[in-house]
Design a protein around this motif. Structure first.
Motif, short mmCIF file in Angstrom:
data_model
loop_
_atom_site.label_atom_id
_atom_site.label_comp_id
_atom_site.label_asym_id
_atom_site.label_seq_id
_atom_site.Cartn_x
_atom_site.Cartn_y
_atom_site.Cartn_z
N LEU A 104 0.83 -1.20 0.00
CA LEU A 104 0.00 0.00 0.00
C LEU A 104 0.86 1.24 0.00
O LEU A 104 0.59 2.21 -0.71
CB LEU A 104 -0.92 0.00 1.23
N ALA A 105 1.91 1.24 0.79
CA ALA A 105 2.79 2.39 0.85
C ALA A 105 3.42 2.66 -0.51
O ALA A 105 3.59 3.80 -0.92
CB ALA A 105 3.89 2.16 1.89
N ASP A 106 3.78 1.59 -1.22
CA ASP A 106 4.39 1.75 -2.53
C ASP A 106 3.41 2.32 -3.54
O ASP A 106 3.79 3.06 -4.44
CB ASP A 106 4.90 0.40 -3.05
N SER A 107 2.14 1.99 -3.43
CA SER A 107 1.19 2.37 -4.46
C SER A 107 0.55 3.72 -4.24
O SER A 107 0.42 4.52 -5.15
CB SER A 107 0.10 1.31 -4.59
N VAL A 108 0.10 4.00 -3.03
CA VAL A 108 -0.57 5.28 -2.80
C VAL A 108 -0.03 6.03 -1.60
O VAL A 108 -0.35 7.20 -1.40
CB VAL A 108 -2.10 5.08 -2.61
N GLY A 109 0.80 5.39 -0.78
CA GLY A 109 1.35 6.07 0.38
C GLY A 109 0.47 5.90 1.59
O GLY A 109 -0.74 6.14 1.53
N LEU A 116 -7.66 9.24 0.92
CA LEU A 116 -8.58 8.31 0.27
C LEU A 116 -9.88 8.20 1.04
O LEU A 116 -10.95 8.05 0.45
CB LEU A 116 -7.93 6.93 0.15
N ASP A 117 -9.79 8.30 2.35
CA ASP A 117 -10.98 8.15 3.18
C ASP A 117 -11.94 9.33 3.04
O ASP A 117 -13.08 9.23 3.44
CB ASP A 117 -10.57 7.98 4.65
N VAL A 162 -5.75 13.32 -4.48
CA VAL A 162 -4.65 12.53 -3.92
C VAL A 162 -3.31 13.18 -4.23
O VAL A 162 -2.43 13.28 -3.37
CB VAL A 162 -4.69 11.09 -4.48
N GLN A 163 -3.14 13.66 -5.47
CA GLN A 163 -1.88 14.30 -5.84
C GLN A 163 -1.65 15.58 -5.05
O GLN A 163 -0.53 15.88 -4.63
CB GLN A 163 -1.87 14.58 -7.35
N ALA A 166 -0.66 14.61 -1.64
CA ALA A 166 0.69 14.06 -1.63
C ALA A 166 1.72 15.18 -1.55
O ALA A 166 2.69 15.11 -0.79
CB ALA A 166 0.94 13.21 -2.87
N ALA A 167 1.50 16.24 -2.32
CA ALA A 167 2.43 17.37 -2.31
C ALA A 167 2.44 18.04 -0.94
O ALA A 167 3.50 18.37 -0.40
CB ALA A 167 2.04 18.38 -3.39
N ALA A 168 1.23 18.23 -0.36
CA ALA A 168 1.15 18.86 0.96
C ALA A 168 1.79 17.98 2.02
O ALA A 168 2.49 18.46 2.92
CB ALA A 168 -0.31 19.14 1.30
#
Length: 290
Positions: A104-109, A116-117, A162-163, A166-168
């Motif tokens: 999971l960490a590899d795919s979406v972090g 996601l929730d 999600v992106q 991820a940046a934040a």
């Protein structure tokens, strides 16, 4: 009707992947296991005579189960005041499946599970199935009762959120790491003024309250403490003979350290995922997992 042995064999063949699908959908290893078990009950009773792609069919069945579970979870959250509190979507307890957690960490972090929730069940399913498992929108559409075009839009909307998160998240983690690293350096060097700059005026550590009191405790200390990721969060760890003996957990408020909790219980430490960090000559971070 294809024989039950064939169904059982195909399910066993793809069970690991099905659990990964469910885990990424639900964010909980226990719930993922429940979803896979429910999927088995469904496929064991289904007419499989027209099944040409067992992997795709089984993925679809698991996805439908997960969608129902996500919608039920959302409904619980919308219960009126006075109802039982909803089950948390994420938990600080580590999943029982470390390998699944790593995938999971590899795919979406892992940190992005929180993001996601916040998606709707349909958005989450469209994004995870397409972006993580490369399921086509033609296959996703019927699962969420949308057209392929509408499914594509849902996945695109989820991807943008999600992106952005991820940046934040990356920026926040980078800043936290800089603060912890600077604190360790100031502590080792006995730089009292630098410690005061890094500490919040109301900082607390153990019985010490206030920046001056906390700085006095750590000034000239932390000689052997190292910067580390502890369950994915920048922290500090002191080891003896190669074994972690103390974990320093930092609370950051308004860009300053407002709390330092020290964990020394061996059982608690053994449950933590610790990755030591160091600086290579080119300034990049090296990682060393315990």
């Amino acid at each position: 009707m294809i024989g039950k042995d064939w169904v059982s064999e195909r399910f066993a063949e793809h069970q690991s992947r099905l659990h990964s699908v469910a885990f990424r959908m639900l964010g909980s290893s226990a719930e993922a296991e429940d979803a896979v078990q429910e999927a088995w009950l469904r496929v064991s009773r289904a007419d499989t005579g027209q099944v040409e792609n067992p992997a795709g069919w089984l993925t679809t069945v698991v996805a439908r189960v997960c969608l129902n579970m996500l919608e039920a979870r959302k409904a619980r959250r919308e219960d009126p005041v006075g109802a039982l509190p909803p089950e948390p979507a994420t938990t600080t307890v580590r999943p029982a499946d470390p390998e699944g957690e790593a995938l999971l960490a590899d795919s979406v972090g892992v940190a992005l599970m929180v993001v996601l929730d916040t998606l709707t069940p349909a958005e989450r399913l469209a994004f995870v199935l397409h972006d993580v498992f490369a399921v086509s929108f033609d296959e996703i559409g019927p699962v969420i009762d949308r057209s392929p075009a509408a499914s594509r839009q849902l996945a695109s909307r989820a991807r943008r959120r999600v992106q952005g998160a991820a940046a934040a998240s990356d920026a926040a983690q980078s800043r936290r790491r800089e603060i912890v690293d600077a604190f360790l350096a100031a502590s080792r060097n006995g730089d009292f003024a630098a410690l005061l700059e890094l500490l919040h005026p109301d900082a607390v550590s153990g019985d010490a309250t206030g920046a001056h009191a906390v700085a006095a405790i750590f000034s000239g200390r932390a000689q052997a403490a190292r910067l580390a990721l502890v369950d994915g969060v920048p922290a500090a760890v002191w080891s003896h003979r190669g074994l972690p003996k103390a974990v320093f957990d930092f609370t950051i408020t308004d860009g300053r350290i407002s709390g330092i909790a020290i964990v020394t219980d061996p059982d608690r430490i053994s449950d933590l995922d610790i990755v030591f960090l160091s600086r290579s000559s080119d300034g990049d971070a090296d990682q060393e997992r315990t």
